[in-house]
Each structure stands twice: as C-alpha cells, then as structure tokens.
Motif scaffolding. Structure first.
Motif, short mmCIF file in Angstrom:
data_model
loop_
_atom_site.label_atom_id
_atom_site.label_comp_id
_atom_site.label_asym_id
_atom_site.label_seq_id
_atom_site.Cartn_x
_atom_site.Cartn_y
_atom_site.Cartn_z
N SER A 89 36.22 46.55 42.17
CA SER A 89 36.77 45.91 43.36
C SER A 89 37.82 46.82 44.00
N ARG A 90 38.46 47.67 43.21
CA ARG A 90 39.42 48.64 43.77
C ARG A 90 38.69 49.59 44.70
N HIS A 91 37.50 50.06 44.27
CA HIS A 91 36.71 50.94 45.13
C HIS A 91 36.33 50.23 46.43
N TYR A 92 35.94 48.97 46.31
CA TYR A 92 35.55 48.19 47.48
C TYR A 92 36.73 48.06 48.45
N ALA A 93 37.93 47.78 47.91
CA ALA A 93 39.12 47.67 48.76
C ALA A 93 39.40 49.02 49.43
N ARG A 135 41.80 39.54 38.52
CA ARG A 135 41.02 38.46 37.90
C ARG A 135 39.87 39.01 37.07
N ALA A 136 39.22 40.05 37.57
CA ALA A 136 38.07 40.64 36.86
C ALA A 136 38.49 41.19 35.51
N LYS A 137 39.70 41.70 35.41
CA LYS A 137 40.18 42.26 34.14
C LYS A 137 40.39 41.18 33.10
N LYS A 138 40.54 39.93 33.53
CA LYS A 138 40.78 38.82 32.61
C LYS A 138 39.50 38.23 32.04
N ILE A 139 38.35 38.64 32.57
CA ILE A 139 37.08 38.09 32.10
C ILE A 139 36.79 38.64 30.70
N GLU A 140 36.49 37.75 29.81
CA GLU A 140 36.24 38.10 28.41
C GLU A 140 34.90 38.84 28.28
N PRO A 141 34.92 40.02 27.63
CA PRO A 141 33.66 40.75 27.44
C PRO A 141 32.71 40.00 26.51
N ARG A 142 31.41 40.20 26.73
CA ARG A 142 30.41 39.56 25.86
C ARG A 142 29.25 40.54 25.66
N GLN A 143 28.47 40.30 24.61
CA GLN A 143 27.31 41.13 24.30
C GLN A 143 26.08 40.61 25.02
#
Length: 156
Positions: A89-93, A135-143
């Motif tokens: 999203s940083r790139h998009y901004a 907000r994206a950084k707060k999303i829990e990673p999953r397999q």
C-alpha cells in the motif's frame, strides 16, 4: 519481483518479470500523457473521471487468476507480494502522489462543483492509503498451500 527471481536463480522468471516491468513502464507513460492532455482540454470533466476511477478501484486483470483449485489464489498471491515488499500500500500511495504532483492536481484552478469535490477526494487519497498500510501489518500470517508451487505451504 525480477530482483527476487534473480536472487532465487530463476533466469526465465527474471526475464518474464523484466518484460512485464517494461510493459508497465510504457503503460505509465501513455496514460500519463493522455490524462495530461485531458486535464488541459477539459479539467472539469477529467477530474471527476479520475475520482470515479479511483472510487471504483483499479482492478488488475490478474484478479481473474485461477489454477483450478484455490478460489482465493489472487488474494493469497497479493498477500505474499505485500509481505515480501514487492507491491505494498506504500507503493500505491507513492504512485498516487506521483500522479497528483505530475498532473498538478492540488493546484488545478478553475474547477467548479463536482470537479472541485473530485479534486479534494483524489488529493486526499494518499494519506488514506497510508493508513491501510498500518492495518495490513496487523493481519496475522497464515499458511496456505499453493498448487502451482508443488502444493507447498506458504505464509500469507
């Protein structure tokens, strides 16, 4: 992406990514010039059109990607790209800011009504997009298993 492909030792993927990057650069040049001319000819019609496009969101053709097994493959692919820092999203901004500056949208004068509101909306997008990044950084990673990577589990 091409850099990661090179580091991973895949010259074919490096070539494919390089070709795509060159094509994207040509698209950027053409669209930049077209919108510049439209803003010159009729800014009161062009500014709402830009806002309309941004509200509808730019949908990449890749969102139709389906390999026959995972109906959410594009979502998973996008999550990996975000986590790897390939397209965030940083790139998009930053892209939005580039066009706002290049087209001088913040200082465009003579806009009336709908066009003025569209100008405010478009020029206010980069800070809103940057909030999404936190907000994206707060999303829990999953397999997730990727069939096209030999059913390998990948963190998304």
């Amino acid at each position: 992406m091409a850099k990661l492909a090179t580091e991973g030792g895949d010259p074919m993927l490096t070539c494919i990514c390089g070709t795509i990057a060159a094509d994207e650069k040509r698209h950027k040049h053409v669209y930049t010039r077209i919108v510049e001319k439209l803003l010159e000819v009729d800014p009161n019609a062009t500014m709402p059109a830009i806002a309309h496009m941004m509200k509808k969101k730019i949908i990449m053709p890749m969102h139709l990607m389906y390999e026959g097994q995972d109906p959410n493959i594009f979502e998973h692919f996008s999550a990996i790209s975000e986590r790897q820092g390939i397209y965030t999203s940083r790139h998009y901004a930053e892209i939005l800011e580039f066009f706002i500056i290049r087209w001088k949208l913040e200082t465009l004068e003579g806009l009336i009504g709908k066009a003025r509101r569209a100008q405010d909306y478009v020029c206010g997008l980069p800070p809103r997009v940057r909030k999404l990044e936190s907000r994206a950084k707060k999303i829990e990673p999953r397999q997730v298993k990727f069939s096209w990577i030999f059913i390998k589990q990948v963190i998304v």
